[in-house]
Design a protein around this motif. Structure first.
Motif, PDB file in Angstrom:
ATOM      1  N   UNK A   1       0.793  -1.399  -0.149  1.00 22.97           N
ATOM      2  CA  UNK A   1      -0.087  -0.027  -0.021  1.00 22.97           C
ATOM      3  C   UNK A   1       0.739   1.279  -0.040  1.00 22.97           C
ATOM      4  N   UNK A   2       1.994   1.322   0.657  1.00 29.06           N
ATOM      5  CA  UNK A   2       2.907   2.410   0.628  1.00 29.06           C
ATOM      6  C   UNK A   2       3.650   2.219  -0.760  1.00 29.06           C
ATOM      7  N   UNK A   3       4.114   1.274  -1.099  1.00 23.49           N
ATOM      8  CA  UNK A   3       5.070   1.071  -2.513  1.00 23.49           C
ATOM      9  C   UNK A   3       4.463   1.024  -3.559  1.00 23.49           C
ATOM     10  N   UNK A   4       3.609   2.402  -3.780  1.00 21.84           N
ATOM     11  CA  UNK A   4       2.917   2.582  -4.962  1.00 21.84           C
ATOM     12  C   UNK A   4       3.869   3.158  -5.998  1.00 21.84           C
ATOM     13  N   UNK A   5       3.358   3.166  -7.290  1.00 20.06           N
ATOM     14  CA  UNK A   5       4.245   3.648  -8.390  1.00 20.06           C
ATOM     15  C   UNK A   5       4.837   5.007  -8.005  1.00 20.06           C
ATOM     16  N   UNK A   6       6.099   5.141  -7.969  1.00 20.53           N
ATOM     17  CA  UNK A   6       6.677   6.391  -7.854  1.00 20.53           C
ATOM     18  C   UNK A   6       6.653   6.954  -6.513  1.00 20.53           C
ATOM     19  N   UNK A   7       6.439   6.009  -5.299  1.00 23.58           N
ATOM     20  CA  UNK A   7       6.381   6.303  -3.979  1.00 23.58           C
ATOM     21  C   UNK A   7       7.793   7.179  -3.686  1.00 23.58           C
ATOM     22  N   UNK A   8       9.003   6.407  -4.086  1.00 24.08           N
ATOM     23  CA  UNK A   8      10.146   6.974  -3.861  1.00 24.08           C
ATOM     24  C   UNK A   8      10.442   8.399  -4.102  1.00 24.08           C
ATOM     25  N   UNK A   9       9.820   8.890  -5.060  1.00 20.16           N
ATOM     26  CA  UNK A   9      10.171  10.269  -5.521  1.00 20.16           C
ATOM     27  C   UNK A   9       9.519  11.232  -4.523  1.00 20.16           C
ATOM     28  N   UNK A  10       8.684  10.605  -3.560  1.00 16.89           N
ATOM     29  CA  UNK A  10       7.967  11.590  -2.553  1.00 16.89           C
ATOM     30  C   UNK A  10       8.580  11.517  -1.166  1.00 16.89           C
ATOM     31  N   UNK A  11       9.549  10.831  -1.015  1.00 23.88           N
ATOM     32  CA  UNK A  11      10.075  10.807   0.283  1.00 23.88           C
ATOM     33  C   UNK A  11      11.649  10.208   0.152  1.00 23.88           C
ATOM     34  N   UNK A  12      12.178   9.938   1.288  1.00 23.25           N
ATOM     35  CA  UNK A  12      13.659   9.809   1.417  1.00 23.25           C
ATOM     36  C   UNK A  12      14.458  10.978   1.150  1.00 23.25           C
ATOM     37  N   UNK A  13      14.038  12.239   1.237  1.00 24.31           N
ATOM     38  CA  UNK A  13      14.764  13.392   0.856  1.00 24.31           C
ATOM     39  C   UNK A  13      15.402  14.114   2.196  1.00 24.31           C
TER      40      UNK A  13
END
Lengths: 419, 1014, 87
Positions: free
Chosen positions: B131-143
């Motif tokens: 549910x978290x690992x949706x398309x492109x989720x990594x562009x929105x976090x880990x910043x």
């Protein structure tokens, strides 16, 4: 304006409500009648320019027009490398400015473009190459840029699987820039687009420029497939299509468009943790976070707008690859593609006014435009907003060719396919 | 069926799921193989996939992101799931599709991307976070914070990244490259391709037929079609035999046409030995063919699509046509209780094949609004339940499907037990090759598929069979024959024979398809788990919906944002479904939504094959000067100079390091005599009455007055005014000259001369040719050089200083009549000669020099001593002629003639090229003689802060000079000539050193040049 | 890509090297500086038909004038420079 800040918390909240709240990353803007500044080209450089115009120079009546979908040109088809390991005084401060902007990019634009400073290592194989790299590394250091010279053993410790013992051109060492690395290329376009959009910039896709309207020696706007768009100033950031668009205003440029191929392998468990370039052939490689080897070589070497290359260069690149890393023989090539490079006559870029009033040019990036994206955007924005070159881009003038003040890193002269 | 039962059956000798003989396997023989350490038995003709299925192994891999258990989706190269590491150690091949890996005795394969085992994979927990690992989720976090990306987040991501592991050692196998030429290349040996090849061959043209599979036949081997009343594969076998008997046909199996390049050039990979445990003697593992064809017929068939429904990825859910392939070709029935789910008539063919193979079809699920007549017949014959206008709403089974929920026409759900679901979402023509040149395919509603655009079938490319959008066997034969005749005719190479071939008789049904792409509605999308679009990269329907919601509605954006179609299968089974889903979500038609071009290669290609033999020592050829063998005998140490191997120095017993050797070689030349092979310098022989004028226009200096018997130094510019190359040219007779170039620029100077002559001044009467390899040239240098040369050159030639002074040149003979050329040239600054003899005498010349020079203490010297002496004399070389310097920079500004046109003249006059503030050539000497000068160090005013603003130059070349007794260097310094005597700081921040050096003349030894003239 | 050398016949790309626009003409020594600058540095760089110079370095060493489409890579003609206008 599109949505809120991205963060771990916004991601969690959206997860709980089934991701129904995410807004489009950028609006599908329709063209307004007129803008203060219109940027032609929705690639990395154009979008970055629009962002910095809005963010740093406070301008808001700005549009980016793009003939297809944003990020579809070279920002979406490169090998993702960023570095500032240049030699010549006209280049080093500019690329270092870019490197610094990369280092703060994600916090600035609130988009994770995965800037990964894993290091860029240029290998050398003979004394003359070593000396040239010493000169370059020292130029970098005097400019405050990081650079280290590695000997053969230090290279072996870093990349033990290179061919050290059976090579035609044995590796002697390498010049390492630790701050160099890779960036998730598509995300750069999307991130700048989203950030610019949030500041009110109109990003107009599927809008191809068909003419540049000039009155009394000054631009008044653009004829496009979506109608006339008025503009007080027009900034061209069209990479491989620069000559075609500039020709609409009657300009001839010191540029040829050439094809550069790039390649990616099937995904593999990680084993290369930096960017490495072969000094005895045309081959450079890194490994993406998904595991694919991303690699490339020399340009095909003839004028081309075709976005595809030919077999001799493919073979040349892989011969270099196997000479450097014989363990990849059974790894498979997954995909090859080509981009159109705006190869300038000295191998360095142009950020300058043109002879047409209100028409500004950002071009000539050769095969090195991706790493320049942030600084190119910043410097072009500065030029458009202030009508004077940014301090780190003063050498990138259009008249330098005529004057002979060229910035020729490779020393190949006015022969674009040799740069 | 439970997992333990499968295992039990597997141990029963791999026959559990064989229902009899397949048309492609040899059941009389058995071969052993292992998968994940378990030993199994298969038959020749099996793929790893068919053999695993025969042994009841359904779980073969894990997906990329969620590590979902996966089985075989297909029976061909489009396989997204069944990737294995094939072979071991340095032969390990990651990401190998089990569906195309031919079985051989002793094959070893392992599953990949799982830990600790395929059945129990720890990273399966990723699925819980989906549910978290949706398309492109990594562009929105880990910043945040910035430095954490490299330190924390990326290492975690990288640990999970990738699929198989690359081998850890060099690939031990060999690869070859080969060229082939033909009139007509036929790609694919299915019904259309075989027909096309037969037609083209009948026309009398040269034909190459490439088939990526090990057997010809294509779908004829996979389906139970009858051709001329016999099984279709027999027709294929006959056709292949007929072709193989024709002298103008070459059949290449296991050969994939992976790319179409320009000018009728095709990349073909022949898998010569991949079906064997080890390559046969003298055979490579694979061979890269560059095939040049006048015309090409693409008969690549089609790829079946799955249907998107919840949990559509479990092992045991398979493409319907692949189920038929396993049954008919391999004699394997992939399940016992089967649900057939189809949106088209072709999918229904699976029912009869299953029944014949002894499986029970429990249900037929049709997407069409009303049950088809065919389905009704099949259902009544087989006893299967028939559901029309129905979907599969969910499936169950942790490591393999055990049940499915069918939602019927009324929305009522039926749970049925099953161990196999055969799915057909219709066929996509395999159009990859037709899009390599940028031609976008067009969508056809009637077959719900993309077909090659009509203009893709341009002058040299023809498409036949399913690849062209004709969907029946009859049409495949007919379109193949037509394309074959057309292609052959277009080559203009045929012999005009009559076109007598006709299609065989075949009973086929029309192809009907209902464009139903998924079985999803809002409710089951939320409730019932993941519906996969791209299996390998775990892209679900939800991901596509989210991407569209976030504005990634261009199909290219969708791909890049979700990674759809980016996996090792390049979305062969996913792309069209994704496009259809995106079209539906965004309320557009499929053509409005677009399609993406398919980039080469068609199938992944081993990197080693593209490199061929060019690796290790064979990466590039060695060029060896004529004295190489002799130098080896002398114990020389060699260095690379471009492709040339040159002697760097000649160590002698008792010398403790290279510097001692080089010092000795320099002193030998300065005090006695030495010699060095300089064959590598480019040599161009020019003849004709206009050579003088030609030289005048090539070089910056004047050539009109060069007398016969003299040589002159010349400098060439590029047209942009920067220095191109330097060298000497000698006039041997009235109209005969010989030019030397630097070693590095030999080829480009030759090309430049050809350009100038052919393009700029064709009116000049000159001929020239490169003679670099024809003449061995040796420099003999030192005060005693004349004494040595006198004993080499025949006595009738007067070599006295008066008769043959500095810069003299002559054609002479040596050793009683061997033609030679003698030049009084000096790179070392000593009395010196260069003597050229035909290359075959180079070796003996070196030996003679050693013999006759012995009384004078002659010794050979290498490139290192050569370099030391040229620095001592201030002669520019590679580091100074780096393409960035001007004549002014080199102190040669005054050489530029003002009396004639020459290449580069106008542009060289520009201010920026002659600006006194430019860095110009100077000599440098450290204040302490022993303090090394490092090439590449930068020159700053003494005591200046180490910043770019103070950077005024650099050291280009440096060496220890035994003659001066000090380190010396050549550098470039702003306002250089005006700063003689100034002390500078020499910065080498890479090494952390700052030293001091004085600016001196760039000529360190014999500045008056008296030794030259001695 | 393949070029049909008028002397050697059809040959692969790897035998040739490229120079660029064949329509630029070397000005006379006395020509205005802008002519020289245009000759050395400025190019039309068209997307479509392009007349360009290639060198058959691994063959007969002829300089060739090739008419080629830069968008499609289709080669329309190949002639020895000697029968064309010299640049």
């Amino acid at each position: 304006m599109s949505g809120e800040r991205y963060s771990f918390f916004s991601l969690l909240r959206e997860t709980l409500r089934g991701h129904t709240g995410w807004k489009p990353a950028w609006r599908k803007a329709a063209p307004q009648k007129a803008y203060d500044i219109v940027i032609v080209g929705g690639g990395g450089h154009g979008l970055a320019t629009a962002y910095y115009l809005a963010r740093r120079y406070g301008l808001t009546k700005i549009a980016v027009v793009e003939k297809g979908w944003i990020g579809g040109g070279n920002v979406g088809r490169n090998t993702t490398i960023v570095r500032s390991n240049y030699l010549l005084p006209g280049n080093v401060p500019f690329y270092e400015q870019s490197m610094k902007l990369w280092e703060g990019l994600e916090q600035d634009i609130n988009y994770n473009a995965m800037v990964s400073q894993r290091g860029v290592l240029n290998l050398f194989h003979n004394d003359a190459q070593r000396n040239a790299y010493i000169r370059r590394g020292n130029a970098m250091r005097l400019n405050g840029v990081d650079a280290e010279l590695l000997n053969r053993e230090a290279v072996r410790a870093k990349l033990p699987f290179l061919d050290f013992d059976n090579a035609r051109f044995p590796i002697q060492g390498g010049l390492l820039q630790r701050r160099g690395g890779t960036v998730r290329h598509d995300a750069v376009a999307w991130g700048y687009a989203r950030a610019a959009d949030r500041l009110g910039v109109d990003i107009i896709e599927n809008c191809e420029v068909q003419g540049i309207r000039v009155h009394d020696g000054h631009v008044t706007g653009l004829e496009t497939t979506r109608g006339f768009i008025g503009a007080r100033k027009i900034g061209l950031a069209c990479a491989g299509n620069s000559s075609r668009v500039a020709a609409m205003a009657g300009l001839r440029l010191p540029i040829e468009s050439h094809v550069l191929q790039a390649f990616v392998s099937e995904g593999l468990k990680p084993f290369i943790d930096c960017v490495a370039t072969f000094g005895a052939g045309h081959f450079y490689v890194s490994q993406s976070d998904k595991g694919g080897l991303v690699f490339g070589g020399d340009i095909d070497g003839y004028n081309s707008y075709a976005q595809r290359g030919n077999l001799p260069v493919v073979e040349d690149v892989l011969e270099g690859g196997m000479a450097l890393m014989p363990r990849i023989g059974r790894v498979r090539l997954l995909r090859q593609w080509g981009g159109i490079m705006d190869m300038s006559m000295d191998g360095s870029p142009i950020i300058d006014r043109t002879s047409v009033g209100g028409l500004y040019l950002n071009a000539g990036w050769c095969y090195g435009g991706f790493k320049a994206t942030p600084a190119s955007g910043l410097c072009f924005a500065h030029l458009l907003a202030r009508d004077e070159p940014h301090a780190v881009a003063t050498a990138y003038r259009l008249d330098r060719f005529g004057k002979g003040a060229v910035i020729d890193e490779k020393g190949m002269g006015a022969q674009p396919n040799l740069h | 069926m439970s997992r333990s039962l499968f295992r039990g059956l597997a141990q029963a000798g791999g026959r559990a799921f064989r229902h009899g003989g397949g048309n492609g396997i040899d059941t009389d023989r058995q071969i052993r193989f292992t998968f994940d350490g378990t030993s199994y038995v298969g038959h020749p003709g099996d793929t790893l996939a068919s053999a695993l299925l025969a042994n009841g192994v359904r779980l073969v891999g894990r997906s990329f992101k969620y590590h979902r258990p996966r089985g075989l989706l297909s029976a061909g190269p489009e396989e997204p799931n069944a990737l294995v590491e094939l072979r071991q150690g340095p032969w390990r091949e990651p990401n190998t599709r089990a569906t195309v890996a031919e079985l051989f005795d002793g094959l070893v394969a392992s599953s990949q991307n799982r830990w600790p085992s395929l059945a129990v994979d720890a990273l399966g927990v990723n699925g819980l976070f989906s549910p978290v690992f949706t398309a492109g989720f990594y562009y929105k976090t880990f910043m945040w914070p910035a430095s954490f990306w490299e330190k924390v987040y990326e290492p975690i991501i990288r640990r999970a990244a990738g699929l198989g592991r690359a081998a850890e050692e060099a690939d031990p196998d060999r690869y070859e490259k080969s060229n082939a030429f033909c009139d007509v290349l036929v790609v694919g040996a299915g019904p259309a391709g075989l027909s096309a090849a037969l037609a083209a061959a009948q026309s009398g043209v040269q034909v190459i037929l490439c088939e990526q599979d090990s057997l010809a036949g294509g779908r004829l081997r996979c389906d139970a079609t009858l051709i001329d009343g016999r099984p279709g594969w027999m027709w294929a076998q006959d056709a292949e035999r007929r072709l193989s008997e024709m002298p103008n046909v070459r059949i290449m199996t296991r050969s994939c046409v992976f790319a179409r390049y320009d000018g009728g050039t095709y990349g073909v990979l022949e898998r010569v030995s991949d079906h064997l445990a080890t390559p046969q003697d003298g055979q490579p593992r694979q061979r890269l063919w560059r095939v040049v064809a006048k015309q090409c017929v693409v008969a690549t068939g089609g790829i079946e699509r799955p249907i998107i429904f919840p949990n559509n990825d479990r092992p045991g859910i398979m493409l319907a046509a692949s189920v038929r392939t396993y049954i008919n070709r391999f004699g394997v029935v992939p399940g016992r209780r089967v649900i057939v789910y189809t949106n088209n008539s072709d999918g229904l063919r699976t029912v009869a094949d299953l029944q014949r193979a002894g499986a029970r079809v429990v249900a037929i699920v049709e997407a069409s609004a009303h049950p088809s007549k065919a389905a009704q017949d099949l259902a009544s014959r087989s006893g299967a339940k028939l559901f029309a206008n129905a979907t599969i709403a969910n499936t169950f089974g942790r490591l393999g499907v055990t049940a499915a929920v069918i939602r019927d026409n009324y929305g009522k759900e039926h749970r049925l037990g099953c161990d196999l679901i055969a799915v057909s979402g219709g066929w996509s023509p395999d159009i990859a090759l037709t899009t390599h040149h940028g031609t976008r395919p067009v969508y056809r509603d009637d077959i719900a598929a993309f077909v090659p655009a009509p203009n893709a079938a341009n002058q040299d490319l023809h498409v036949a069979g399913v690849a062209s959008g004709v969907m029946t066997d009859r049409d495949a034969f007919e379109s193949g024959l037509a394309a074959g005749y057309l292609a052959a005719g277009k080559t203009g190479c045929g012999d005009g024979r009559e076109q007598t071939l006709t299609s065989p008789s075949v009973v086929d049904e029309a192809y009907d398809i209902i464009p139903v792409w998924h079985g999803l509605d809002a409710e089951n999308m939320r409730r019932a788990g993941k519906a996969f679009v791209d299996f390998q990269n775990d892209v679900t329907a939800k991901d596509v919906r989210l991407a569209a919601q976030e504005g990634f509605q261009s199909v290219e954006h969708l791909k890049r944002y979700t990674t759809l179609g980016m996996a090792t299968d390049q979305g062969k089974t996913a792309n069209v479904n994704a496009l259809a889903l995106l079209a539906e979500i965004t309320g557009r038609t499929i053509p409005q939504t677009g399609t993406t071009l398919i980039r080469p290669p068609v199938q992944p290609v081993a990197l080693g094959a593209l490199a061929g033999a060019h690796r290790g020592k064979h990466f590039k050829p060695h060029r060896l000067p004529p004295t190489h063998r002799w130098a080896e005998e002398q114990g020389a140490v060699f260095t690379d100079n471009g492709l040339w191997r040159r002697a760097q120095w000649y160590p002698r017993a008792g010398e403790s390091n290279w510097l001692e050797t080089v010092n000795r070689e320099v002193q030998t030349v300065r005090n006695g005599v030495g010699f060095c092979d300089v064959t590598t310098l480019g040599k161009i022989d020019l003849q004709g009455p206009d050579v003088r004028t030609f030289l005048d226009r090539l070089y910056v200096n004047a050539w009109q007055k060069l007398p016969v018997g003299r040589a002159r130094y010349g400098l060439m510019l590029r047209e942009d005014g920067f220095v191109f190359d330097d060298g000497t040219t000698a006039r041997l007779s009235e109209n005969h000259y010989v030019m030397t170039t630097t070693t590095a620029k030999a080829a480009s100077v030759m090309q430049h001369l050809e350009f100038c002559h052919q393009c700029l001044w064709p009116e000049l009467d000159v001929q020239f040719i490169s003679v670099t390899d024809e003449w061995a040239q040796i420099a003999v240098a030192g005060p005693r050089s004349r004494d040595v040369i006198r004993q080499i050159v025949d006595p009738e030639f007067d070599l006295s200083n008066e008769a043959f002074g500095y810069m003299a040149a002559a054609e002479v003979t040596v050793y009683g009549g061997i033609n030679a050329r003698l030049f009084r040239l000096s790179f070392s600054g000593e009395l010196a000669y260069e003597i050229a003899v035909p290359a075959r005498y180079g070796d003996s010349l070196a030996r003679q020099l050693m013999r006759v020079g012995a009384p004078y203490g002659i010794a050979p010297y290498g490139t290192e001593a050569l370099g030391v002496m040229r620095i001592e004399k201030g002669h520019p070389a590679g580091p100074e002629l780096n393409g960035q310097t001007t004549a002014h920079d080199l102190g040669m500004g005054r050489m530029l003639s003002t009396k004639k046109d020459f290449i580069g003249r106008r542009m060289a006059q520009r201010e920026a090229l002659t600006d006194p503030a430019r860095a110009t050539l100077v000599g440098l000497q450290p204040l302490l003689p022993d303090a090394p000068l490092v090439s590449g160090a930068h020159l700053l005013p003494k005591g200046a802060e180490a910043t770019a603003a103070s950077d005024q130059g650099w050291i280009a070349s440096s060496a220890w000079s035994p003659t001066v007794g000090s380190w010396i260097g050549l550098g470039f310094l702003q306002n250089g000539p005006a700063r003689l005597g100034e002390v500078l700081s020499v910065h080498n921040p890479l090494a952390g050193t700052v030293t001091e050096a004085r600016v001196v003349s760039s000529v360190f030894v014999d500045p008056e040049g008296t030794r030259l003239h001695g | 890509m393949r070029l049909t050398c008028p002397h050697c016949g059809p040959r692969g790309l790897e035998e040739f090297s490229y120079r660029g626009d064949a329509t630029v003409r070397r000005p006379s020594l006395e020509a205005p500086e802008e002519d020289w600058i245009a000759y050395v540095y400025l190019r039309d760089n068209p997307c479509g038909a392009h007349k360009e110079l290639w060198y058959h370095g691994s063959g007969c060493r002829a300089w060739l004038v090739v008419e080629r489409n830069t968008l499609t890579h289709a080669v329309h003609s190949v002639n020895a420079v000697s029968v064309e206008d010299a640049p």
